[in-house]
Design a protein around this motif. Structure first.
Motif, PDB file in Angstrom:
ATOM      1  N   SER A  33       8.654   1.514 -23.858  1.00 31.70           N
ATOM      2  CA  SER A  33       7.662   1.389 -24.947  1.00 31.70           C
ATOM      3  C   SER A  33       6.545   0.448 -24.531  1.00 31.70           C
ATOM      4  CB  SER A  33       8.318   0.869 -26.225  1.00 31.70           C
ATOM      5  OG  SER A  33       8.783  -0.464 -26.029  1.00 31.70           O
ATOM      6  N   ARG A  81       6.940   4.716 -28.250  1.00 33.98           N
ATOM      7  CA  ARG A  81       8.242   4.652 -27.592  1.00 33.98           C
ATOM      8  C   ARG A  81       8.639   6.062 -27.156  1.00 33.98           C
ATOM      9  NH1 ARG A  81      13.134   1.133 -30.104  1.00 33.98           N
ATOM     10  NH2 ARG A  81      14.738   1.553 -28.520  1.00 33.98           N
ATOM     11  N   ASP A  82       9.008   6.217 -25.886  1.00 39.81           N
ATOM     12  CA  ASP A  82       9.326   7.564 -25.402  1.00 39.81           C
ATOM     13  C   ASP A  82      10.800   7.906 -25.646  1.00 39.81           C
ATOM     14  OD1 ASP A  82      10.842   6.398 -23.391  1.00 39.81           O
ATOM     15  OD2 ASP A  82       9.244   6.527 -21.885  1.00 39.81           O
ATOM     16  N   SER A  83      11.207   9.121 -25.178  1.00 33.36           N
ATOM     17  CA  SER A  83      12.559   9.632 -25.454  1.00 33.36           C
ATOM     18  C   SER A  83      13.471   9.539 -24.247  1.00 33.36           C
ATOM     19  CB  SER A  83      12.480  11.091 -25.930  1.00 33.36           C
ATOM     20  OG  SER A  83      11.689  11.193 -27.090  1.00 33.36           O
ATOM     21  N   GLY A  84      13.014   8.799 -23.212  1.00 35.64           N
ATOM     22  CA  GLY A  84      13.828   8.706 -22.005  1.00 35.64           C
ATOM     23  C   GLY A  84      15.036   7.805 -22.188  1.00 35.64           C
ATOM     24  N   THR A  85      15.807   7.691 -21.076  1.00 36.40           N
ATOM     25  CA  THR A  85      16.980   6.830 -21.058  1.00 36.40           C
ATOM     26  C   THR A  85      16.878   5.894 -19.859  1.00 36.40           C
ATOM     27  OG1 THR A  85      18.346   8.601 -22.015  1.00 36.40           O
ATOM     28  CG2 THR A  85      19.496   6.740 -21.021  1.00 36.40           C
ATOM     29  N   PRO A  86      16.728   4.607 -20.053  1.00 40.71           N
ATOM     30  CA  PRO A  86      16.524   3.998 -21.383  1.00 40.71           C
ATOM     31  C   PRO A  86      15.111   4.275 -21.884  1.00 40.71           C
ATOM     32  CG  PRO A  86      16.274   2.351 -19.673  1.00 40.71           C
ATOM     33  CD  PRO A  86      16.677   3.625 -18.961  1.00 40.71           C
ATOM     34  N   PRO A  87      14.887   4.210 -23.201  1.00 39.27           N
ATOM     35  CA  PRO A  87      13.531   4.450 -23.720  1.00 39.27           C
ATOM     36  C   PRO A  87      12.589   3.317 -23.313  1.00 39.27           C
ATOM     37  CG  PRO A  87      14.993   3.728 -25.492  1.00 39.27           C
ATOM     38  CD  PRO A  87      15.867   3.926 -24.290  1.00 39.27           C
TER      39      PRO A  87
END
Length: 379
Positions: A19, A11-17
């Protein structure tokens, strides 16, 4: 545990995350870390003297907790106790005689046996087998004569187990085997180990005398086995009467009461000696300890007595019949539970000739079809 199935998510740290997931299968490969296990841990066995070479003495039972490629097939070896080569051990773990044993020469042998599995490196285990040599049979087997009665619809006998021979031997270690002469094997079979008699399909009406014998390996004894086959006529089913007995099982009725009650019943209902009594079926009453016996009486000139006539005869002789076995009811029709009021009760009887019931005792076996009653109110 032979394996695990894991679902791993990144799962990455973006917005929205965002996965994604992946399945990871982990297989655990087996290491040969378990030795074979004998069950039981040690064995005792006996062999009678004068038995032929190759007689089976014992079957070794071995298991292994490892996976299949690290377990069987096992390799068996006699390590000690077989210096004179009196025994052999085959790849399946069967211990056999390699000589003819004499009780006067030796009465006991103790063998150390090794089992080795198929893993790498191989694991081994050991067991001890005590073999006692006993004297040969001195007693002949004894068997109880068996009489079998089969009732079936015309040319519609499906076959099946019809009885069992009861035989004993005073020699404790004797193993009994049963044989049937080959010329009768087109109609009957006998299980060589337990004495069960099997009839094949399509038996004709009549009497069969089976040529059966039981052997303990030294003595062979003939057994009297007689099979009576009676084929029902459709007309019988339209002229049946039911006697309902109290507190008796089918096996007890067949073994203890049937012959005596048949004789007493003949005296009660037969008008002439040439008349024939036909017991069609016996069947437990569901949910009770009662037993129904279905029968009809054929006149010597081939017709059948009507149920009303038979019931009158039975009613007059009921006290005499109950000297043999307690009677709960005498039924022509079985309309219990129907309130027909001023109407009449009509009963139809059906026979399921492919659903045979076998009631077997040591001396008598009775094989009959299951029957069903259908009743309804008629205007």
């Amino acid at each position: 545990i032979s394996g695990y199935s894991l679902v791993v998510q990144a799962r990455d740290s973006g917005t929205p995350p965002l996965s994604s997931s992946v399945t990871v299968n982990v297989d655990i490969s087996d290491v040969n870390d378990n030795s074979p296990v004998f069950t039981p841990a040690n064995y005792t066995a006996v062999i009678q003297e004068n038995k032929p070479v190759g007689t089976s003495i014992l079957q070794l039972v071995v298991t292994d907790k490892d996976s299949f490629h690290n377990g069987p097939p096992f390799t068996f070896t006699i390590l000690t106790g077989n210096e004179e080569e009196e025994f052999t051990l085959d790849p399946h773990g069967v211990l056999r005689s390699a000589v003819i044993f004499k009780h006067m020469v030796a009465t006991e042998y103790v063998l150390c046996v090794q089992a080795k599995d198929s893993g790498k490196p191989q694991q081994v285990s050991h067991t001890y087998v005590q073999v006692r040599v006993i004297e040969e049979s001195i007693h002949k087997p004894t068997a109880i004569p068996l009489e079998i009665f089969i009732v079936t619809m015309e040319d519609d006998f499906p076959g099946g187990v019809i009885g069992k021979i009861h035989a004993t031997d005073q020699d404790v270690y004797d193993v009994l085997t049963y044989t049937l002469k080959s010329e009768q094997k087109s109609l009957f079979k006998v299980n060589s180990h337990d004495g069960k008699i099997i009839a094949l399909g399509g038996l004709d009406n009549g009497k069969y005398v089976l040529n059966v014998s039981v052997s303990d390996g030294r003595f062979q004894v003939p057994i009297d086995v007689v099979v009576h086959v009676e084929q029902l006529l459709q007309e019988m089913l339209q002229n049946t009467v039911t006697i309902r007995f109290e507190n008796v099982s089918p096996e007890d009725f067949v073994g203890l009461h049937m012959h005596g009650f048949r004789r007493t019943l003949r005296n009660a209902v037969l008008s002439q000696k040439q008349d024939s009594l036909h017991i069609i079926s016996i069947q437990p009453v569901a949910g009770s300890s009662q037993l129904d016996m279905l029968f009809a009486v054929q006149m010597h000139n081939s017709g059948f007595y009507k149920p009303a006539y038979l019931i009158q005869k039975l009613t007059n002789a009921r006290r005499h019949l109950e000297n043999v076995i307690r009677i709960s009811a005498i039924l022509e029709k079985n309309c219990s539970g129907l309130d027909c009021q001023e109407q009449h009760c009509e009963q139809s009887l059906s026979i399921d000739s492919h659903s045979l019931m076998t009631y077997s005792t040591a001396r008598i076996s009775f094989v009959c079809p299951r029957f069903y009653r259908n009743v309804r109110c008629m205007c």
